[in-house]
Design an enzyme around this catalytic site. Structure first.
Site, mmCIF file in Angstrom:
data_model
loop_
_atom_site.group_PDB
_atom_site.id
_atom_site.type_symbol
_atom_site.label_atom_id
_atom_site.label_comp_id
_atom_site.label_asym_id
_atom_site.label_seq_id
_atom_site.Cartn_x
_atom_site.Cartn_y
_atom_site.Cartn_z
ATOM 1 N N GLY A 197 4.426 4.183 2.944
ATOM 2 C CA GLY A 197 4.081 2.932 2.274
ATOM 3 C C GLY A 197 4.255 1.774 3.236
ATOM 4 O O GLY A 197 4.757 1.955 4.353
ATOM 5 N N LYS A 198 3.840 0.604 2.849
ATOM 6 C CA LYS A 198 4.038 -0.584 3.687
ATOM 7 C C LYS A 198 3.736 -1.815 2.842
ATOM 8 O O LYS A 198 2.950 -1.743 1.892
ATOM 9 C CB LYS A 198 3.082 -0.557 4.889
ATOM 10 N N SER A 199 4.345 -2.940 3.207
ATOM 11 C CA SER A 199 4.016 -4.209 2.548
ATOM 12 C C SER A 199 3.727 -5.256 3.594
ATOM 13 O O SER A 199 4.182 -5.150 4.743
ATOM 14 C CB SER A 199 5.196 -4.735 1.734
ATOM 15 N N VAL A 246 0.858 -1.192 0.000
ATOM 16 C CA VAL A 246 0.000 0.000 0.000
ATOM 17 C C VAL A 246 0.889 1.235 0.000
ATOM 18 O O VAL A 246 1.828 1.339 0.791
ATOM 19 C CB VAL A 246 -0.960 0.034 1.218
#
Ligand code: NAD
Length: 421
Positions: free
Chosen positions: A108-110, A63
């Site tokens: 952001g991040k995963s 995201v």
């Protein structure tokens, strides 16, 4: 708490914090609506083949919340319970964290939905490489720059870098594609310890402001991974006494103090915290509510529920983990005059040193550990000071003050970019 409650908690908490901030800042609805939603959500289905010959299916999420100030920045969480909602909530937090700590990144991040402790190192590498292939077009120095988070580490970042370079058939030293890499691959000294060290620096700053002698304080730490173990060790070097610590398997407690060096030795030799002989075993809840002055939740989200908040005895809660405190609990702690060092400030040392890694790589420079630690210390103290002064001046909690500063900068940048015709 059930896994389901945890999953509901993280995005809900992030949105509620933003809505309350928007209200204080008198933010127009169109801006709030924009910031409540991420710019991009990507869901991947990975099909890695493991060493036992099985081809499994793994969900992964990326995201990108905002990139008004710079490319999306945020870690990769690997856990069987991570969801798209978690990743969305965490990416929003990253937008505020990068803004507050003053680095030119967005949020952001995963997430990779798999339990890394259930597989061997080779299978983990296979899953990480499978994720990287799927995520490749969403990663880059000007797009999204990942880093370690819960369940991932610098070895994994090395594999990501290799997978990108291999797939493109070229060396990728033209910029920083991933931070938290091994030093030999362009990583920076002190990145692994930066988050935990930054947590300890903010605790020290809080003690000074509140007139508490760090040498007299008793500390409880939940989580003995990258963040928790380093924060505990660093606080011990400042003279604090570690009285309780836990990980996912349970906790240990000793009111006379736990020798951190002995604990590290035991953990390394036995792979277990709870079997440490010079302390009593206890539950995670007992660690969170034990007789201590400083509580450092450094494991996972939503662990400080209203029940825990009522029972906790700490004077300072230093949020090493992302989003460890549920909104109801936050109100209870505020009423009890517990001083909270909010996550977007407390654990921002990791992303700050990631920024140093990014600039070092872009400029082909090399920094020493002394330089890195000095810049980390200076930045954590400066930002602590800014948030503390604002909270005092405007009669806000530390979380409210931190959110106001962080969100305001993102709004300013968004407005400065202007609107598309
Ligand atoms: P890690 O995987 O290295 O360690 C996590 C620790 O928490 C382990 O000791 C694990 O056993 C424990 N744990 C996990 N679930 C638990 C539970 N339900 N109850 C008790 N203990 C539990 O992860 P990390 O990198 O140390 O990250 C910890 C927290 O800090 C996360 O919230 C992460 O998002 C946040 N954070 C990490 C970084 C970083 O640089 N690694 C930066 C900012 C924030």
């Amino acid at each position: 708490m059930t896994a389901n409650q945890e999953n509901v908690g993280i995005l809900h908490t992030a949105k509620l914090n933003l809505e309350q901030t928007a209200f204080r800042l008198k933010m127009p609805d169109r801006m709030l609506n924009r910031l409540l939603e991420p710019k991009e959500k990507i869901e991947l289905t990975l099909n890695p083949t493991l060493t036992d010959g099985r081809t499994i299916q793994v969900k992964a999420f990326i995201v990108k919340h905002r990139d008004s100030i710079g490319p999306a920045k945020g870690g990769i969480r690997m856990s069987s319970s991570v969801t798209m909602d978690d990743v969305q909530g965490l990416s929003m937090e990253m937008t505020w964290k990068t803004s507050l700590i003053g680095v030119p990144f967005g949020g952001g991040k995963s997430g990779i939905q798999f339990d890394p402790s259930s597989i061997n190192a080779q299978d983990k590498e296979t899953i990480i490489r499978s994720f990287t292939r799927g995520a490749m077009k969403h990663i880059g120095p000007e797009i999204y720059v990942p880093a370690p988070d819960m369940g991932t580490n610098e070895t994994d970042m090395g594999h990501i870098r290799d997978c990108l370079a291999y797939s493109w058939g070229q060396s990728i030293t033209n910029g920083c594609y991933v931070t938290g890499k091994p030093i030999i691959l362009g990583g920076i000294v002190g990145r692994k310890e930066a988050t935990g060290r930054g947590v300890a620096y903010t605790v020290l700053a809080a003690c000074k402001k509140l007139g508490i002698d760090i040498k007299q304080v008793r500390v409880a730490v939940q989580g003995f991974g990258n963040v928790g173990s380093v924060a505990a060790a660093e606080l011990a070097t400042f003279g604090a006494k570690l009285v309780a610590v836990s990980d996912v398997t349970g906790g240990i407690i000793n009111k006379d103090g736990i020798d951190i060096k002995q604990l590290f030795k035991h953990f390394k030799e036995n792979g277990s915290l709870v079997s440490y002989p010079s302390a009593n075993q206890c539950t995670n809840e007992e660690v969170l509510t034990c007789d201590c002055d400083i509580l450092v939740p450094a494991a996972t989200q939503s662990v400080i529920t209203s029940d825990i908040a009522v029972k906790t005895k700490a004077k300072i809660v230093a949020e090493g983990a992302n989003s460890p405190t549920l909104p109801d609990a936050d109100e209870i702690l505020a009423k009890k005059n517990v001083f909270i060092i909010p996550d977007i400030l407390c654990n921002a040392g990791g992303v700050f040193v990631s920024y140093l890694e990014y600039t070092q790589e872009t400029q082909r420079e090399q920094m020493t550990l002394e330089q890195v630690n000095k810049r980390l210390n200076d930045r954590m103290n400066a930002k602590f000071e800014q948030v503390f002064d604002s909270s005092q001046g405007k009669k806000l909690t530390m979380r409210q003050a931190a959110m106001d500063i962080a969100v305001n900068r993102v709004v300013e940048a968004t407005n400065a970019l202007g609107a598309l015709p």
